[in-house]
Design an enzyme around this catalytic site. Structure first.
Site, PDB file in Angstrom:
ATOM      1  CG  HIS A 192     -13.402  14.780  37.451  1.00 37.70           C
ATOM      2  ND1 HIS A 192     -14.736  14.334  37.504  1.00 37.70           N
ATOM      3  CD2 HIS A 192     -13.064  14.710  38.812  1.00 37.70           C
ATOM      4  CE1 HIS A 192     -15.022  13.913  38.799  1.00 37.70           C
ATOM      5  NE2 HIS A 192     -14.128  14.347  39.538  1.00 37.70           N
ATOM      6  CG  ASP A 228     -13.512   7.405  39.353  1.00 33.96           C
ATOM      7  OD1 ASP A 228     -12.502   7.604  39.157  1.00 33.96           O
ATOM      8  OD2 ASP A 228     -14.265   7.962  40.101  1.00 33.96           O
ATOM      9  CG  HIS A 229     -13.491  10.633  36.882  1.00 30.26           C
ATOM     10  ND1 HIS A 229     -12.355  11.515  37.677  1.00 30.26           N
ATOM     11  CD2 HIS A 229     -14.292  10.125  38.125  1.00 30.26           C
ATOM     12  CE1 HIS A 229     -12.709  11.502  38.770  1.00 30.26           C
ATOM     13  NE2 HIS A 229     -13.532  10.945  39.168  1.00 30.26           N
ATOM     14  CG  HIS A 266     -12.067  17.456  43.092  1.00 30.87           C
ATOM     15  ND1 HIS A 266     -12.539  17.902  41.896  1.00 30.87           N
ATOM     16  CD2 HIS A 266     -12.401  16.039  43.175  1.00 30.87           C
ATOM     17  CE1 HIS A 266     -13.222  17.033  41.421  1.00 30.87           C
ATOM     18  NE2 HIS A 266     -13.426  16.045  42.118  1.00 30.87           N
ATOM     19  CG  ASP A 299     -12.537   8.783  42.638  1.00 31.26           C
ATOM     20  OD1 ASP A 299     -12.322   9.818  41.788  1.00 31.26           O
ATOM     21  OD2 ASP A 299     -13.467   8.708  43.353  1.00 31.26           O
ATOM     22  CG  ASP A 321     -12.080  12.678  42.974  1.00 29.76           C
ATOM     23  OD1 ASP A 321     -12.096  12.751  41.784  1.00 29.76           O
ATOM     24  OD2 ASP A 321     -12.966  13.125  43.630  1.00 29.76           O
ATOM     25  NE  ARG A 380     -19.371  10.170  43.922  1.00 27.89           N
ATOM     26  CZ  ARG A 380     -19.023  11.310  44.746  1.00 27.89           C
ATOM     27  NH1 ARG A 380     -20.071  11.156  45.995  1.00 27.89           N
ATOM     28  NH2 ARG A 380     -18.336  12.046  44.617  1.00 27.89           N
ATOM     29  CB  THR A 426     -17.130   9.834  41.384  1.00 28.60           C
ATOM     30  OG1 THR A 426     -16.152  10.526  41.643  1.00 28.60           O
ATOM     31  CG2 THR A 426     -16.705   8.535  42.392  1.00 28.60           C
ATOM     32  CE  LYS A 436     -14.738  10.690  46.018  1.00 29.44           C
ATOM     33  NZ  LYS A 436     -14.888  11.323  44.508  1.00 29.44           N
TER      34      LYS A 436
END
Length: 538
Positions: A471, A334-335, A293, A40, A289, A163, A79, A161
């Site tokens: 992001h 994912d990004h 953040h 992530d 991720d 998701r 995400t 996560k």
């Protein structure tokens, strides 16, 4: 690290054949196990920056087929939509996963925000307290293609996560586990394998024990520079943690160690790849991720995180090697992500800044309408459907004019403009802003108006603990991710031209000699460096 040490002791009790004693598999033979790893917020920029330092798992992946310019080509670089593309071959406009959250003003509940991996029809559900579900994913995944071709194939997912696990595993995985805040959890009624029980006990003990600051490798020392952000400082942290602090555990290398150790344990306990049909192991490594953040993409924190994850991935592969299974791996993200604006300014990017306020604040009130007549999330804006046609049109026109006058906004697009735009077919780096929006747009879920902030404008107006950078933009620092394939015995190569994450699923289907049973957006990438091809004849 500790979780892998306990796992290794358990694996030693298994009867396995070392991979080193076996011949490399023929490229014409489908692998018995597909391993899919999503890191992530692992941007192409981070991969390029740290690639010379990788020695273990990332280094193995970089010896295979390397596509350094992979694209999450859509505008919704978050995400949930990003993970929905990886194993479906479909962009968010087709998967229906347009963002982590969207707003449904017709929802029959007080909370109009819908979380991408919830079933909002369950009584009492809201976007913060929900039942995890794949109900919003409109397309099947690679695992579902495999099970349709041979029901004996198994789909196993473990992620940091919910998701990430749900969007890659699809609608009916055999095992699916995600971090629930203090343990790995699954759908109601799922019995935990011994691996998950063991990992949960180890993690609980780990969280209950204070973590001293990690040692700082020489490579990370020049990056350990404190940067004031909000009321705190980032950049020189080393993941010291007080006992019982599960949030700090989540935003640290310890978190990905737990995920990769769980994946390794499930692979051995369930004997993945040793059955009568190929299996799929899905891994969502989420700590990068959370670290990004909380601390930005530079600094000692990200340096420690990526070097640690490299080591953990190496240990995962070592465990898989001991099983003797012919496995193929793909690693992507994912990004991407961008750094905290304060550090960008120090490092020669004076145009980087934080947005000052909600771009639509006060617009509805200026027309004498309730303030919540227009609501926004992830660049999408929805207008209250209960307004009269005249009030709706007044508000839409005023919001568009307000957005267009905002110096922080690069583009404003209406629903009609986006839907009139054909789905792009050119290389993703050449897509216009509205084409990027089109690849993310769903007629039922997306907003009536979509905006794009200008490059290097952070949507975080007021940073706080755990939220220094983010992001989700239209721009390539969020869109570009590495795509890496590896299999024992393959001839490695590097292809610098752009590809898309929607190309991953059909490429893996090609390795498996599996027909793609549905219409998708991606294409098969040939992973054979010789004159042969891993893709079906056209």
């Amino acid at each position: 690290m500790r979780l892998f040490r306990s796992l290794t002791a358990a694996i030693a009790l298994l009867s396995v054949t070392p991979l080193a004693a076996q011949e490399a598999p023929s490229p014409e033979t489908p692998p018995r196990l597909i391993v899919v790893i999503s890191v992530d917020q692992f941007s192409a920029n981070l991969f390029a920056e740290y690639r010379p330092q990788f020695r273990f798992g990332f280094a193995r992946m970089a010896s295979g087929a390397v596509f350094p310019s992979g694209y999450q080509s859509h505008s919704a670089t978050e995400t949930c939509p990003g993970h929905s593309t990886i194993l479906t071959g479909a962009r968010p406009a087709r998967t229906g996963i347009i963002a982590n959250d969207w707003i449904d003003l017709n929802a029959q509940r007080e909370d109009k925000t819908v979380y991408c991996a919830e079933d909002e029809t369950i009584p009492g559900s809201n976007s913060d307290d929900y039942t995890v579900s794949p109900v919003h994913l409109r397309v099947p995944t690679l695992g579902e293609w495999m099970k349709a071709a041979d029901p004996r194939s198994r789909v196993i997912a473990v992620a940091g996560k919910d998701r990430a696990a749900v969007m890659m595993a699809g609608h009916d995985p055999d095992q699916i586990w995600w971090w629930g805040g203090d343990a790995f959890v699954s759908y109601a009624g799922r019995e935990a394998p011994a691996t998950i029980t063991r990992i949960n006990a180890s993690v609980a003990s780990r969280i209950a024990t204070a973590q001293p600051a990690l040692p700082l490798p020489d490579f990370c020392r020049p990056r350990a520079v404190p940067v004031p952000v909000g009321n705190g400082t980032i950049g020189d942290g080393r993941f010291a943690r007080q006992a019982g602090d599960s949030r700090a555990f989540r935003a640290s290398p310890e978190f990905d160690e737990a995920v990769t150790a769980a994946a390794a344990g499930l692979a051995t306990e369930l004997e993945l790849g040793q059955g009568d049909a190929p299996d799929l192991l899905i891994i969502g490594a989420s700590a990068t991720d959370y670290v990004g953040h909380a601390y930005g993409t530079q600094g000692s924190e990200m340096c420690l995180q990526l070097l640690s994850l490299d080591e953990q991935l190496g240990k995962l592969f070592a465990v898989l090697d001991t099983t003797g299974v012919d496995y193929a791996v793909v690693l992507t993200a994912d990004h991407g992500g961008t750094d905290a604006t304060e550090r960008q300014q120090i490092q020669g990017v004076p145009g980087a800044h934080r947005i000052t306020a909600d771009p639509v604040a006060g617009v509805a009130a200026s027309l004498g309408l309730p303030g919540d007549s227009i609501r926004g999330d992830s660049g999408n804006y929805w207008i209250d459907p209960s307004l009269s046609a005249a009030d709706h049109d007044r508000l839409a026109a005023a919001a568009i004019a307000h957005f267009e006058a905002n110096p922080d906004i690069a583009g404003v697009f209406t629903r009609d403009q986006i839907l009139a735009t054909p789905m792009p077919t050119s290389p993703p780096e050449d897509w216009s802003m509205i084409e990027r929006a089109r690849a993310s747009y769903d007629t039922e879920r997306s907003g009536e108006i979509v905006i794009a902030l200008k490059p290097r404008v952070s949507p975080i107006a007021r940073p706080g603990p755990g939220y220094a950078s983010t992001h989700g933009s239209f721009w390539d620092y969020d869109r570009r991710v590495p795509i890496l394939f590896w299999r024992k015995g393959m001839t490695g190569f590097e292809q610098p031209l752009s590809v898309e994450t929607v190309d991953i699923a059909p490429s893996l289907a090609g390795l498996l000699h599996l027909p793609v049973p549905v219409e998708i957006d991606g294409r098969c990438l040939d992973l054979d460096a010789s004159g042969a091809s891993t893709c079906p004849a056209r």
